[in-house]
Structures are given as structure tokens and as C-alpha cells.
Design a protein around this motif. Structure first.
Motif, PDB file in Angstrom:
ATOM      1  N   THR A  88      22.337 -37.665   1.722  1.00 14.99           N
ATOM      2  CA  THR A  88      21.558 -37.734   0.484  1.00 14.99           C
ATOM      3  C   THR A  88      20.083 -37.444   0.711  1.00 14.99           C
ATOM      4  N   VAL A  89      19.455 -38.146   1.648  1.00 10.69           N
ATOM      5  CA  VAL A  89      18.019 -37.978   1.882  1.00 10.69           C
ATOM      6  C   VAL A  89      17.720 -36.572   2.382  1.00 10.69           C
ATOM      7  N   LYS A  90      18.584 -36.025   3.239  1.00  7.79           N
ATOM      8  CA  LYS A  90      18.362 -34.677   3.764  1.00  7.79           C
ATOM      9  C   LYS A  90      18.377 -33.636   2.642  1.00  7.79           C
ATOM     10  N   VAL A  91      19.313 -33.781   1.710  1.00  6.75           N
ATOM     11  CA  VAL A  91      19.403 -32.833   0.590  1.00  6.75           C
ATOM     12  C   VAL A  91      18.189 -32.982  -0.325  1.00  6.75           C
ATOM     13  N   LEU A  92      17.786 -34.229  -0.608  1.00  7.04           N
ATOM     14  CA  LEU A  92      16.630 -34.444  -1.468  1.00  7.04           C
ATOM     15  C   LEU A  92      15.345 -33.931  -0.829  1.00  7.04           C
ATOM     16  N   ASP A  93      15.243 -34.043   0.493  1.00  5.44           N
ATOM     17  CA  ASP A  93      14.082 -33.481   1.199  1.00  5.44           C
ATOM     18  C   ASP A  93      13.933 -31.993   0.922  1.00  5.44           C
ATOM     19  N   LEU A  94      15.045 -31.333   0.724  1.00  4.93           N
ATOM     20  CA  LEU A  94      15.030 -29.894   0.456  1.00  4.93           C
ATOM     21  C   LEU A  94      14.827 -29.593  -1.027  1.00  4.93           C
ATOM     22  N   ILE A  95      15.564 -30.282  -1.892  1.00  4.62           N
ATOM     23  CA  ILE A  95      15.569 -29.954  -3.322  1.00  4.62           C
ATOM     24  C   ILE A  95      14.266 -30.328  -4.019  1.00  4.62           C
ATOM     25  N   VAL A  96      13.795 -31.565  -3.830  1.00  2.23           N
ATOM     26  CA  VAL A  96      12.702 -32.097  -4.651  1.00  2.23           C
ATOM     27  C   VAL A  96      11.404 -31.305  -4.503  1.00  2.23           C
ATOM     28  N   PRO A  97      10.914 -31.043  -3.276  1.00  2.00           N
ATOM     29  CA  PRO A  97       9.669 -30.260  -3.181  1.00  2.00           C
ATOM     30  C   PRO A  97       9.809 -28.864  -3.769  1.00  2.00           C
ATOM     31  N   VAL A  98      10.977 -28.236  -3.576  1.00  2.00           N
ATOM     32  CA  VAL A  98      11.186 -26.869  -4.077  1.00  2.00           C
ATOM     33  C   VAL A  98      11.188 -26.853  -5.598  1.00  2.00           C
ATOM     34  N   MET A  99      11.939 -27.767  -6.223  1.00  2.00           N
ATOM     35  CA  MET A  99      12.045 -27.748  -7.691  1.00  2.00           C
ATOM     36  C   MET A  99      10.707 -28.101  -8.342  1.00  2.00           C
ATOM     37  N   ALA A 100      10.003 -29.091  -7.773  1.00  2.00           N
ATOM     38  CA  ALA A 100       8.711 -29.477  -8.342  1.00  2.00           C
ATOM     39  C   ALA A 100       7.698 -28.349  -8.207  1.00  2.00           C
ATOM     40  N   ALA A 101       7.678 -27.702  -7.039  1.00  2.00           N
ATOM     41  CA  ALA A 101       6.734 -26.603  -6.815  1.00  2.00           C
ATOM     42  C   ALA A 101       7.037 -25.419  -7.736  1.00  2.00           C
TER      43      ALA A 101
END
Length: 463
Positions: A221-234
Motif C-alpha cells: 500500500t505505502v509503496k503504491v501511494l508513494d508513486l501515485i500521490v506525488p504524480v497525481m497532485a503534480a
């Protein structure tokens, strides 16, 4: 159902009506009456932390975050998890609804609530760090309101394993997150049907399959969120900057409209000032989650050098949610000619605004970004659920897995149909969480404030 409706009305209904000039009224719900004064109180007690320590929030975010050992997550990773939950459908469709109902002035009151909420977020996140404990199942740490409520009401050495209020908070959280799972599934399937004409069954099956692969693995979970969240917000942020750049000449008029309608004579005379204030305030409170006790479940998991550091990170999370992401949605809306969106609401309104600015790409982008926002929220709430399931049912994989399967089932059901009862169930859950969490925040706040003083006196002086 009658009891449930009564609880819903108590939490979210207007229990106080304040008359305003022009025949308008300012309706105050129980949650507004709790969270806004709490935000003011904690802002004063922290000596206006959101303004005074904003540079320090940025410095802590940008510094190198290391995990001292074990399988815990870093402070920055905890911020990413909580941001995944804060930044969801509410930042897109919710902001659109607030502006539709309350006008441009609602944006100003969203900003005010964010500034107040960041102090509350600091207090609850710091307490989560102070009362965290080792997690024997996932490794690292766990905690949150259930755990500091436990320490508040159960004396050390007592034979009682659980506190009633702590258990009620944990149960409310699990109910709330089941409701959010259903809303998530429905939001994603609807967006993909609108943008790509994909039948809800197909998009939902793919969504549940992908989610299951991630959440049923121990550390994915944390590994996937590390990837998704910064990309989607940016992506969302820079696309909004592009839209603003293309409409730069309108920007002064947009800000003028926001401030004029927040206090405007026209709103007072027309009887709409109460709607302006409350739509902005309620949307801000619901979006940034400060005081609800959700984010501390992630904050407690951080393996960080000082409790106040995680408090500062979570305070910044409120800024990211409201002052950045929600403002992006507001700018997209307010830079769109009103005649193109008149009569539309929700996702249709947002996609019409994006279509105006970016053509067909805008409609597709909205569907994809909503998928990312909603999916990351689902992953984040299951991370939150870990500590609450453990508090209620003990340290065992059976209860952890059963709750994940229940959430996946709700995700599937929501993708096929929207059930208003489940939506309301989520609202009741988060409302009860807030009430139970605030019971602990006031008596325990001196410990968080002492941690802040220690950080400013010792840790900051060494920088």
C-alpha cells in the motif's frame, strides 16, 4: 433507520440558526460548532503555528527522511498516506458543489477553515506520535485516536484491555471507511462511463482486482501511494497552472469575485451570505479532515526523530489539500464562462469546465485524475483501518483480512450502484469520529504543546 437519521441530523443538521442582514440565516451544525472553535483555540495555543512555522513545515518536508530501523514508514510517507485520503473526490466535485451553492465567496471561507484546521491537525498528529506503539503484524508503529483515547481513560496497570470511547472511535472509523469505499467505487465507474462509455461492471471488476492485489499484500500500500500521490497532485497542479496561464488576464477579476462575494453587500442584501459562509466552511472541514482523527492513524506509523515534526508535516497536509488542490478546482471553475455550466452539477459540471479549457482531453483527464484521487483514497483508508481493527479485535491476520475483503466488497457494490444510505453512513461515521476524537484533544493538548516547545527550543535551535 429513525435512530440513524436522528444521529445524522444531530451531527450535520443546523442545530443553531443565526439571523443575518437581508433575511439570510447562518446555520451551524454540531460539527461546525466543535471544529471551528477548536481550530481557533489551537491556533492561539500554538501561537499561530500555521503562519509562524510555515517555513519550518516546508523545511521538514524537504529534508531527507530516514527510517531509523525496522519496517516503519518515514514521516514523509505518513504525509503521503494522509494526503491520499484528504485529496479525493471532495477536492474535485465537492469544491464544484460548494461554489455552485455558495458562489465564489465559498472559496475564501475554505481557505480560512484550512488555516484554522492546520493547528488542529498538528495537535492530533503530535499526540498520535506520543502515544504510538509497536505493530507486531505489519512492523513499525501504529496508533491514532483510539490509542490516545485509551491512555486518557485507562490507567496504566489496569486490567481493562479497551476503553469504551476508544472502541467507539475505532468502530466509527471502520463504518466510515466502508461507506467511503462504496462512494469511491461509484465515483470511478461513473467517471469512466461518462468519458469512455465503459459499462460500470467492467471498470469495477478491473478496479477491485487491482485494489485486491495491492491491499492484500503486506507492504504494497505505502509503496503504491508513494508513486501515485506525488504524480497525481503534480499533474493536477501544473495543468491548473497551464489553464491559469492561458487566462491570466481574468485572474484579478476571479480573486476580486472571491473576496467580494465572501463579504459582499449583494450577498447580504440577497440573503445569501449564510450560504456563502457555510458552504465554504463545511466543504473545508470535510475536505481537510482536521479534527476527524483520520490522519493521526497514518501519523502514528511514522518512524521520525521528534513527535512535533510529524505534527508539522500533517499541518502542511491541510495546506496541500485545501490551499493547493481545492484551489485548483476552484480556479478551473471560476475561469469558465458561467453560461457554459449553468444548470449542471457534480461531475458533469467539472467535466464541462475542463472541456471548455482543454477540449476532449479535459474530459478524459478529469476521468483519469478522479480515478487516481479516488483509488489513492481507498488505499489510504485501508492503511488507516489497520490500527483500528487491531484495537478492536487484537493482533491477528484474520480480522485484518476480513475487513479488507469487506471494503473490497463495498468497492464492488458502489461501482454498480449508488446507495444513499451508505453515503450517509460514511457521513455519520466521520461525524462520530470527530466527536470522540475531540473529547481527547482538549485534555491531551498540553502534551502536544509541550512537544512543540521542546522542538522549538532544542531541535530547531540546532539547525
Amino acid at each position: 433507520m429513525a435512530v440513524f437519521q436522528a444521529i445524522y441530523n444531530l451531527l450535520w443538521g443546523d442545530i443553531i440558526q443565526i439571523p443575518l442582514p437581508g433575511g439570510s440565516t447562518l446555520g451551524l451544525s454540531l460539527l461546525v460548532l466543535i471544529l471551528v472553535p477548536a481550530g481557533l483555540y489551537f491556533t492561539v495555543r500554538t501561537r499561530f503555528l500555521p503562519f509562524r512555522l510555515f517555513p519550518e513545515m516546508l523545511r521538514v518536508t524537504l529534508e531527507k527522511h530516514e527510517k531509523p530501523g525496522g519496517e516503519g514508514i518515514s514521516g514523509l510517507q505518513a504525509l503521503i498516506v494522509s494526503t491520499a485520503c484528504r485529496v479525493g473526490m471532495g477536492n474535485l466535485v465537492g469544491v464544484v458543489a460548494a461554489i455552485s451553492a455558495g458562489g465564489a465567496g465559498a472559496v475564501f471561507w475554505m481557505w480560512v477553515i484550512a488555516l484554522l484546521g492546520s493547528s488542529t491537525a498538528f495537535i492530533e498528529a503530535t499526540l498520535a506520535q506520543l502515544y504510538k506503539e509497536k505493530d507486531p503484524l505489519y512492523g513499525g508503529y501504529r496508533g491514532g485516536p483510539a490509542y490516545y483515547l485509551h491512555h486518557l481513560f485507562i490507567r496504566k496497570g489496569s486490567r481493562r484491555k479497551r476503553s469504551v470511547l476508544a472502541s467507539l472511535f475505532a468502530l466509527s472509523g471502520l463504518i466510515c471507511w466502508c461507506g467511503i469505499s462504496q462512494v469511491t467505487g461509484n465515483s470511478i465507474s461513473s467517471a469512466f462511463e461518462n468519458a469512455f462509455q465503459i459499462p460500470p461492471l467492467y471498470s469495477t471488476l478491473v478496479l477491485v482486482a487491482v485494489a485486491a492485489v495491492i491491499v492484500l499484500r503486506k507492504h504494497a500500500t505505502v509503496k503504491v501511494l508513494d508513486l501515485i500521490v506525488p504524480v497525481m497532485a503534480a499533474c493536477y497542479f501544473f495543468l491548473t497552472l497551464f489553464i491559469i496561464g492561458r487566462n491570466l488576464g481574468q485572474l484579478p477579476a476571479v480573486f476580486g469575485q472571491i473576496f467580494a462575494e465572501a463579504f459582499g453587500l449583494r450577498q447580504v442584501v440577497g440573503g445569501g451570505l449564510g450560504a456563502v459562509i457555510m458552504n465554504g466552511a463545511k466543504r473545508g472541514l470535510f475536505s481537510n479532515e482536521a479534527g476527524s482523527g483520520s490522519a493521526p492513524c497514518a501519523a502514528a506509523a511514522a518512524d521520525i526523530s521528534h513527535p512535533a515534526k510529524e505534527g508539522l508535516l500533517q499541518a502542511l497536509g491541510v495546506f496541500i489539500d485545501t490551499l493547493v488542490i481545492c484551489s485548483c478546482s476552484a480556479m478551473i471553475m471560476l475561469l469558465t464562462p458561467e453560461e457554459l455550466t449553468r444548470g449542471l452539477e457534480g461531475m458533469d459540471l467539472l467535466q464541462a469546465a475542463m472541456g471548455y479549457h482543454l477540449g476532449e482531453f479535459g474530459v478524459i483527464f478529469t476521468a483519469v485524475i478522479l480515478w487516481l484521487f479516488s483509488f489513492s483514497t481507498f488505499l489510504g483508508i485501508l492503511f488507516y483501518a489497520r490500527s483500528n481493527v487491531a484495537y478492536l479485535f487484537g493482533d491477528n491476520w484474520v480480522s485484518q483480512t476480513l475487513y479488507k475483503l469487506l471494503a473490497l466488497a463495498m468497492l464492488f457494490v458502489g461501482g454498480l450502484a449508488a446507495y444513499q444510505f451508505v453515503w450517509d453512513l460514511g457521513d455519520v461515521g466521520v461525524g462520530l469520529m470527530t466527536v470522540f476524537n475531540m473529547i481527547a484533544l482538549f485534555p491531551l493538548a498540553p502534551k502536544a504543546l509541550a512537544s512543540l516547545r521542546d522542538y522549538e527550543t532544542n531541535a530547531m535551535q540546532k539547525k
